[in-house]
Design a protein around this motif. Structure first.
Motif, PDB file in Angstrom:
ATOM      1  N   ASP A  22       0.609  -1.145  -0.119  1.00 48.94           N
ATOM      2  CA  ASP A  22      -0.230  -0.061  -0.087  1.00 48.94           C
ATOM      3  C   ASP A  22       0.898   1.272  -0.010  1.00 48.94           C
ATOM      4  OD1 ASP A  22      -1.735   2.081   0.621  1.00 48.94           O
ATOM      5  OD2 ASP A  22      -2.983   0.967   1.882  1.00 48.94           O
ATOM      6  N   LYS A  23       0.867   2.118  -1.086  1.00 46.01           N
ATOM      7  CA  LYS A  23       1.557   3.328  -1.227  1.00 46.01           C
ATOM      8  C   LYS A  23       0.877   4.449  -1.276  1.00 46.01           C
ATOM      9  CE  LYS A  23       5.345   1.057  -1.007  1.00 46.01           C
ATOM     10  NZ  LYS A  23       6.387   1.017   0.269  1.00 46.01           N
ATOM     11  N   LEU A  24       1.037   5.651  -0.611  1.00 49.31           N
ATOM     12  CA  LEU A  24       0.415   6.622  -0.892  1.00 49.31           C
ATOM     13  C   LEU A  24       1.510   7.551  -1.305  1.00 49.31           C
ATOM     14  CD1 LEU A  24      -2.526   8.409  -0.068  1.00 49.31           C
ATOM     15  CD2 LEU A  24      -1.396   8.967   2.000  1.00 49.31           C
ATOM     16  N   SER A  25       1.099   8.643  -2.599  1.00 52.95           N
ATOM     17  CA  SER A  25       2.106   9.462  -3.094  1.00 52.95           C
ATOM     18  C   SER A  25       2.142  10.661  -2.126  1.00 52.95           C
ATOM     19  CB  SER A  25       1.568   9.964  -4.454  1.00 52.95           C
ATOM     20  OG  SER A  25       0.380  10.758  -4.355  1.00 52.95           O
ATOM     21  N   ALA A  26       3.249  11.403  -2.275  1.00 50.10           N
ATOM     22  CA  ALA A  26       3.728  12.486  -1.408  1.00 50.10           C
ATOM     23  C   ALA A  26       2.381  13.885  -1.905  1.00 50.10           C
ATOM     24  CB  ALA A  26       5.114  13.109  -1.916  1.00 50.10           C
ATOM     25  N   ALA A  27       2.144  14.445  -0.663  1.00 51.20           N
ATOM     26  CA  ALA A  27       1.313  15.386  -0.642  1.00 51.20           C
ATOM     27  C   ALA A  27       2.009  16.602  -1.248  1.00 51.20           C
ATOM     28  CB  ALA A  27       0.793  15.962   0.611  1.00 51.20           C
ATOM     29  N   GLY A  28       1.179  17.463  -2.042  1.00 49.86           N
ATOM     30  CA  GLY A  28       1.883  18.759  -2.614  1.00 49.86           C
ATOM     31  C   GLY A  28       0.656  19.739  -2.636  1.00 49.86           C
ATOM     32  N   ALA A  29       1.163  21.048  -2.890  1.00 46.86           N
ATOM     33  CA  ALA A  29       0.267  22.027  -2.621  1.00 46.86           C
ATOM     34  C   ALA A  29      -0.865  22.063  -3.828  1.00 46.86           C
ATOM     35  CB  ALA A  29       1.172  23.272  -2.867  1.00 46.86           C
ATOM     36  N   THR A  30      -0.561  21.587  -4.769  1.00 43.89           N
ATOM     37  CA  THR A  30      -1.558  21.595  -5.960  1.00 43.89           C
ATOM     38  C   THR A  30      -1.874  20.139  -6.490  1.00 43.89           C
ATOM     39  OG1 THR A  30       0.165  21.844  -7.746  1.00 43.89           O
ATOM     40  CG2 THR A  30      -0.847  23.873  -6.885  1.00 43.89           C
ATOM     41  N   ALA A  31      -0.965  19.373  -6.009  1.00 40.95           N
ATOM     42  CA  ALA A  31      -1.130  17.967  -6.564  1.00 40.95           C
ATOM     43  C   ALA A  31      -1.854  16.823  -5.607  1.00 40.95           C
ATOM     44  CB  ALA A  31       0.082  17.358  -6.964  1.00 40.95           C
ATOM     45  N   ALA A  32      -3.038  16.365  -5.980  1.00 34.36           N
ATOM     46  CA  ALA A  32      -3.698  15.531  -5.122  1.00 34.36           C
ATOM     47  C   ALA A  32      -2.813  14.251  -4.511  1.00 34.36           C
ATOM     48  CB  ALA A  32      -5.257  15.085  -5.468  1.00 34.36           C
ATOM     49  N   GLN A  33      -3.024  13.436  -3.583  1.00 35.23           N
ATOM     50  CA  GLN A  33      -2.343  12.501  -3.200  1.00 35.23           C
ATOM     51  C   GLN A  33      -3.269  11.128  -3.897  1.00 35.23           C
ATOM     52  OE1 GLN A  33      -2.159  13.438   1.211  1.00 35.23           O
ATOM     53  NE2 GLN A  33      -0.405  12.201   0.836  1.00 35.23           N
ATOM     54  N   SER A  34      -2.560  10.229  -4.439  1.00 38.31           N
ATOM     55  CA  SER A  34      -3.001   8.933  -4.996  1.00 38.31           C
ATOM     56  C   SER A  34      -2.546   7.801  -4.351  1.00 38.31           C
ATOM     57  CB  SER A  34      -2.879   8.974  -6.486  1.00 38.31           C
ATOM     58  OG  SER A  34      -1.414   8.683  -6.672  1.00 38.31           O
ATOM     59  N   ARG A  35      -3.405   6.797  -4.000  1.00 38.03           N
ATOM     60  CA  ARG A  35      -2.985   5.524  -3.495  1.00 38.03           C
ATOM     61  C   ARG A  35      -3.275   4.522  -4.423  1.00 38.03           C
ATOM     62  NH1 ARG A  35      -2.948   4.292   1.939  1.00 38.03           N
ATOM     63  NH2 ARG A  35      -3.845   6.252   2.328  1.00 38.03           N
ATOM     64  N   THR A  36      -1.917   3.522  -4.132  1.00 34.79           N
ATOM     65  CA  THR A  36      -2.122   2.436  -5.024  1.00 34.79           C
ATOM     66  C   THR A  36      -1.799   1.143  -4.006  1.00 34.79           C
ATOM     67  OG1 THR A  36      -1.000   3.868  -6.859  1.00 34.79           O
ATOM     68  CG2 THR A  36      -0.482   1.414  -6.846  1.00 34.79           C
ATOM     69  N   VAL A  37      -2.599   0.429  -4.234  1.00 35.90           N
ATOM     70  CA  VAL A  37      -2.655  -0.919  -3.709  1.00 35.90           C
ATOM     71  C   VAL A  37      -2.220  -1.933  -4.708  1.00 35.90           C
ATOM     72  CG1 VAL A  37      -3.643  -2.496  -2.375  1.00 35.90           C
ATOM     73  CG2 VAL A  37      -4.346  -0.249  -1.716  1.00 35.90           C
ATOM     74  N   ARG A  38      -1.253  -2.811  -4.205  1.00 36.72           N
ATOM     75  CA  ARG A  38      -0.642  -3.855  -5.241  1.00 36.72           C
ATOM     76  C   ARG A  38      -0.794  -5.026  -4.332  1.00 36.72           C
ATOM     77  NH1 ARG A  38       4.633  -5.552  -7.485  1.00 36.72           N
ATOM     78  NH2 ARG A  38       5.656  -4.395  -5.611  1.00 36.72           N
ATOM     79  N   ILE A  39      -1.361  -6.295  -4.864  1.00 37.54           N
ATOM     80  CA  ILE A  39      -1.479  -7.446  -4.338  1.00 37.54           C
ATOM     81  C   ILE A  39      -0.894  -8.523  -5.405  1.00 37.54           C
ATOM     82  CG2 ILE A  39      -3.060  -9.104  -3.569  1.00 37.54           C
ATOM     83  CD1 ILE A  39      -4.884  -7.353  -2.541  1.00 37.54           C
ATOM     84  N   VAL A  40       0.043  -9.221  -5.039  1.00 41.71           N
ATOM     85  CA  VAL A  40       0.656 -10.308  -5.711  1.00 41.71           C
ATOM     86  C   VAL A  40       0.559 -11.727  -4.888  1.00 41.71           C
ATOM     87  CG1 VAL A  40       2.927 -10.849  -6.531  1.00 41.71           C
ATOM     88  CG2 VAL A  40       2.419  -8.669  -6.679  1.00 41.71           C
ATOM     89  N   PHE A  41       0.079 -12.567  -5.686  1.00 40.86           N
ATOM     90  CA  PHE A  41       0.012 -13.699  -4.955  1.00 40.86           C
ATOM     91  C   PHE A  41       0.440 -14.942  -5.925  1.00 40.86           C
ATOM     92  CE2 PHE A  41      -4.223 -13.533  -6.703  1.00 40.86           C
ATOM     93  CZ  PHE A  41      -4.368 -14.555  -7.275  1.00 40.86           C
ATOM     94  N   ARG A  42       0.950 -15.942  -5.690  1.00 40.54           N
ATOM     95  CA  ARG A  42       1.373 -17.148  -6.239  1.00 40.54           C
ATOM     96  C   ARG A  42       0.397 -18.357  -6.050  1.00 40.54           C
ATOM     97  NH1 ARG A  42       4.733 -21.909  -5.713  1.00 40.54           N
ATOM     98  NH2 ARG A  42       4.942 -21.586  -3.704  1.00 40.54           N
TER      99      ARG A  42
END
Length: 299
Positions: free
Chosen positions: A236-256
Motif C-alpha cells: 500500500d503506497k500513498l503518493s507525497a502530498a503537494g500544494a496543487t497535486a492530489a495524493q493518490s493511493r496505489t494498492v498492489r497485491i501479488v500472489f502465487r
C-alpha cells in the motif's frame, strides 16, 4: 646359418607376444573402468527423475477474469453520463500486448469521474522451468515471487510476531506495528498516547487484517497476506502530498498459486488536493478481486 636365423626370429616372436599381452591387459583395464563409470553415471542420472510440469499449462483471459463480477464495477464506478455502450467499453478493459498468451498476459481498466480517476491492472505470469531436473516449475515461480517480495521491501514470511508485552504498558496501537521496518518509527507515536488514542483507534479499525500494523501511517497496510493462493503480499503506497497535486493511493497485491504469479494494481487518484483515498476501502476492494481470481484458478 640356420641356427643364427632361428636365434634372431625367436626373440622377435617373444617381444611381439609380450606386446600383444600388454595391449590386451590395458584394453581390459580401460574397458572395465570406462564401462563402470558409464554405468554409474547412467544409473545416477536415471535415479533423479525430472520434476513434473506445473499445475497450470495455460492462462485465462485477464480482461474476462473479473468482467462478469460486480466487484469490478464497484472498483471502477463510471459516471452516469455514459451511454450503455461507453459503459460496456470501460468494463471491457484493454488487453496488454503479449507475444506468448500462455506465458504472460494482462489487462487494464480506467474509470474517470469529475471527482477522481481509478486505474486497475491485472496480470498473469505462468512460470516454466527449462531444467526440471534442477528445479520444478513451482520452484521457479517461488523464486519469482521472492524477488517481487524483496522489491516491495517486505519481510520474508517467518514466525509470526504477535503484539509484544509493551503493548499492555503503552496502550497505543503502534506497538503491534513494531515487527519489521516500522520498529524505528513505532516508539515516537507511542510517547503521546493520551491525546492520540481516540483518533488512532478509528483508522486502525478500518484495516482488521492479521499481521497488519494498526497505525495511522499511510503505508501501514503493506504486509504478508494469509489464505490467498499459495503465498501473497499486499503493498500500500500513498503518493507525497503537494500544494496543487492530489495524493493518490496505489494498492498492489501479488500472489502465487502453484506456477502462476498474479499481480493486481489498483490506484485511486482524487481530482482535488486535500482528499486522501481511504486505505481500508481501497485495500478491501483489491483483495476481494484477488480472492475472486484465486477461486477462478482453483476451478
Amino acid at each position: 646359418m640356420q641356427r643364427t636365423a632361428v636365434r634372431r626370429v625367436l626373440p622377435g616372436l617373444a617381444m611381439l607376444t609380450a606386446l600383444a599381452a600388454g595391449a590386451a591387459g590395458l584394453t581390459g583395464c580401460s574397458g572395465g573402468s570406462d564401462g563402470g563409470s558409464t554405468s554409474d553415471s547412467k544409473a545416477g542420472g536415471s535415479s533423479a527423475a525430472p520434476a513434473q510440469p506445473g499445475k497450470y499449462r495455460s492462462l485465462p483471459a485477464p480482461c474476462k477474469a473479473g468482467a462478469d463480477s460486480k466487484k469490478l464495477k464497484a472498483m471502477l464506478p463510471a459516471p452516469d453520463s455514459l451511454t450503455p455502450e461507453q459503459r460496456e467499453q470501460v468494463y471491457a478493459g484493454v488487453a496488454d500486448a503479449s507475444y506468448d498468451g500462455d506465458r504472460h498476459v494482462g489487462c487494464r481498466w480506467t474509470a474517470q469521474t469529475p471527482e477522481e480517476t481509478r486505474l486497475l491492472s491485472v496480470g498473469f505470469e505462468r512460470v516454466v522451468s527449462y531444467d526440471r531436473g534442477a528445479a520444478s516449475d513451482d520452484d521457479k515461480a517461488k523464486q519469482v515471487y521472492v524477488r517481487l517480495l524483496t522489491d516491495a521491501h517486505l519481510p520474508f514470511p517467518g514466525p509470526v510476531t504477535t503484539p509484544g508485552p509493551g503493548a499492555a504498558n503503552s496502550g497505543s496501537p503502534a506497538n503491534p506495528g513494531s515487527p519489521g521496518d516500522p520498529a524505528a518509527s513505532a516508539p515516537p507515536p507511542a510517547a503521546p498516547p493520551a491525546g492520540a488514542a481516540p483518533s488512532d483507534g478509528a483508522p486502525a479499525a478500518g484495516t482488521p487484517t492479521p499481521g497488519a500494523s494498526p497505525s495511522t501511517q499511510p503505508e501501514l497496510g503493506s504486509r504478508i497476506l494469509e489464505d490467498l493462493g499459495t503465498e501473497a503480499f499486499l503493498d500500500d503506497k500513498l503518493s507525497a502530498a503537494g500544494a496543487t497535486a492530489a495524493q493518490s493511493r496505489t494498492v498492489r497485491i501479488v500472489f502465487r498459486t502453484s506456477n502462476v504469479i498474479v499481480k493486481i494494481e489498483y490506484s485511486v487518484q482524487p481530482a482535488l488536493p486535500g482528499i486522501v483515498p481511504p486505505s481500508g476501502e481501497t485495500q478491501d476492494k483489491a483483495r476481494q478481486l484477488a480472492e475472486a481470481l484465486a477461486e477462478r484458478f482453483n476451478e
